[in-house]
Enzyme design. Structure first.
Site, mmCIF file in Angstrom:
data_model
loop_
_atom_site.group_PDB
_atom_site.id
_atom_site.type_symbol
_atom_site.label_atom_id
_atom_site.label_comp_id
_atom_site.label_asym_id
_atom_site.label_seq_id
_atom_site.Cartn_x
_atom_site.Cartn_y
_atom_site.Cartn_z
ATOM 1 C CB SER A 1 9.138 20.628 -21.943
ATOM 2 O OG SER A 1 10.169 21.459 -22.382
ATOM 3 C CE LYS B 1 5.643 21.465 -26.061
ATOM 4 N NZ LYS B 1 6.670 20.849 -25.186
ATOM 5 C CB SER C 1 9.101 23.924 -24.448
ATOM 6 O OG SER C 1 8.824 22.528 -24.518
HETATM 7 N N1 GLN Z 1 14.404 23.428 -21.273
HETATM 8 C C1 GLN Z 1 14.918 22.238 -21.883
HETATM 9 C C2 GLN Z 1 15.451 22.574 -23.254
HETATM 10 O O1 GLN Z 1 15.344 23.682 -23.622
HETATM 11 C C3 GLN Z 1 13.875 21.194 -21.957
HETATM 12 C C4 GLN Z 1 12.884 21.403 -23.026
HETATM 13 C C5 GLN Z 1 11.956 20.250 -23.188
HETATM 14 O O2 GLN Z 1 11.805 19.414 -22.293
HETATM 15 N N2 GLN Z 1 11.350 20.167 -24.355
HETATM 16 O O3 GLN Z 1 15.947 21.763 -23.944
#
Ligand code: GLN
Length: 487
Positions: free
Chosen positions: A176, A77, A152
């Site tokens: 994510s 990532k 994400s």
């Molecule tokens: N969807 C969650 C957020 O927007 C989790 C994102 C993540 O785990 N980085 O914060």
């Protein structure tokens, strides 16, 4: 045709049956064929990857010892710092940022001989659940190009699903890794907080963030976790717990399996097809001799509210460093000194990131701190205690990973709260600091993957992986790939 696993690729290279160069070339061809349709990557470096592959091949030919992942192509990532290439976090503000150091997990992968071919797309600073918040492009779901891959870490999940590589790394602050794994029909693990060093991970919510792997099966997850886990003095929150041989542990028989079933994960908003698939997965466990017992997590209903206070508060503080002076984008013609900060941030950050900085700053400001941030911390303790009580009685808790299968591109972008609600089953794991994983457990009638989430107690990854592996030894959902993954 089933895609080769990470371990199969590793063994084929090691035995000289195929070369690392060949696998890396296949990966590069797949990128060539699919990237314009899927938007998985922010950057990749073919020359560098091929050169590394050749070095590994030469070592193997000379009979020299090589690491656990020697020659295996991997993607990571783009919020993980690498000396090579750029590290953008999916943000304009870091569009040209070149990190002066490698993240701990990058060092570990490289020591193990993995070939890091490129860096995957993500929601800007990992804030989102669909990868639509990337400043550069959305990623598409390999099972249905009109749908999101989740987020994400959407690029990392899509790349495994599309058969580009057999393993990737992502980060998980509130789901994510697990949520995109579920949407893309692959496996994803969020380790216990402290299991993997966060050194070199661009911080979002520092008390929630963890790095973890994606792969096609649990055995590969176990190998990747083994490679990246362990104490690192550069992250004081990484814990000095011994790192077991997670792969070897998978073959030891399980003496008992008590699986917790929490009503709270099967309530309003749960898609009936998702529910049916998860219930069927529980039947697979029952048939394997497991006991499925009810557990109660009474504070789950506050998890989303609690998470979206804690995460944004930490984000507002962490993102203060992007000021147009230290890192990244600086506005071209500032009116004055203050304008350097204001305009650089205004130009560099996208709408969702700005929204969260404002929410977080508000929640931390005097007069509101006690009402929001402090209150959320108390709720967080209650959520953690709910899990502690539950794990006194069961080995793992099973739930859907997400309330619905992958949504359409654009379906939730105009309604941030609807987007946040997609995280309803994943965020409490981060609030409690426990490990959680998602594995494929079926498909909807429309052919979209469904994820089964398993959660374990702190540092119980070994047991969690064994129980997940038990499911995969009795089912074949994880062997299915979308049509475009066929070469
Ligand atoms: N969807 C969650 C957020 O927007 C989790 C994102 C993540 O785990 N980085 O914060």
């Amino acid at each position: 045709m089933t895609q080769p696993s990470l371990i199969e690729i590793r063994d084929a290279i090691r035995s000289g049956q195929t070369s690392s160069r060949e696998y890396v070339q296949t990966t590069l061809q797949r990128i060539e064929q699919l990237e314009h349709r899927l938007g998985m990557l922010i950057s990749h470096d073919a020359e560098r990857a091929l050169a590394q592959a050749e070095q590994i091949d030469a070592k193997i030919a000379r009979g020299e010892p090589v690491g656990e992942l020697a020659g295996v192509p991997i993607l990571i990532k783009d919020n993980l710092c690498t000396r090579f290439g750029t590290t953008t976090a999916g943000s304009r503000i870091l569009e040209n940022y070149r990190a002066p150091y490698d993240a701990h997990v990058v060092e570990r992968l490289q020591q193990a001989g993995a070939v890091i071919v490129g860096k995957t797309n993500l929601d800007e600073f990992a804030m989102g659940s669909s990868t639509e918040n990337s400043a550069f492009k959305p990623t598409r779901n390999p099972w249905d190009l009109e749908r999101v891959p989740g987020g994400s870490s959407g690029g990392s999940a899509a790349a495994v699903a599309a058969g580009v590589v057999a393993g990737t790394l992502g980060s998980d602050t509130g789901g994510s890794i697990r949520q995109p794994a579920a949407f893309c029909g692959v496996c994803g693990l969020k380790p216990t907080y402290g299991r993997v060093s966060r050194y070199g991970l661009l911080a979002y919510g520092s008390s929630l963030d963890q790095i973890g792997p994606f792969a096609r099966n649990v055995r590969d997850l176990a190998l990747l976790l083994h490679t990246i886990a362990g104490k690192d003095h550069r992250d004081s929150t990484s814990v000095d717990e011994p790192v077991p041989d997670y792969v070897a542990a998978l073959d030891r028989p399980l003496r008992r399996m008590r699986i917790g079933y929490a009503e709270e994960y099967f309530g309003e908003g749960l898609d009936p097809e998702v529910r049916a698939a998860v219930e069927a997965a529980l039947d697979v466990y029952r048939a394997a001799g497991a006991e499925v017992v009810p557990v109660h997590l009474p504070h789950m209903k506050y998890a989303i509210a609690c998470y979206y206070v804690v995460a944004v508060a930490e984000a507002s503080s962490n993102l203060a460093r992007y000021d147009g002076v230290h890192y990244g984008h600086r506005t071209a013609r500032p009116k004055d000194y203050l304008d350097v900060y204001c305009s650089s941030r205004q130009e560099g950050f996208g709408a969702e990131v700005r929204r969260r900085i404002m929410l977080g700053t508000y929640a931390l400001s005097s007069g509101y701190y006690d009402a929001y941030y402090l209150k959320a911390l108390k709720v967080r303790t209650l959520i953690r205690q709910d899990f502690e009580h539950a794990f006194a009685d069961v080995d793992v808790i099973a739930s859907p990973t997400t309330p619905t299968p992958a949504v359409r591109i654009g379906e939730k972008t105009s309604d941030p709260l609807a987007m946040y609600l997609m995280d309803i089953y994943t965020v409490s794991v981060n609030l409690a600091g426990i490990p959680g994983l998602s594995i494929p457990c079926g498909f909807t009638r429309a052919g979209l993957p469904i994820g089964l989430q398993l959660m374990g107690s702190h540092f119980a990854e070994e047991k969690l992986l064994r129980i997940a592996h038990e499911y995969q030894s009795r089912t074949d959902w994880h062997t299915k790939s979308p049509a475009l993954a066929q070469p």
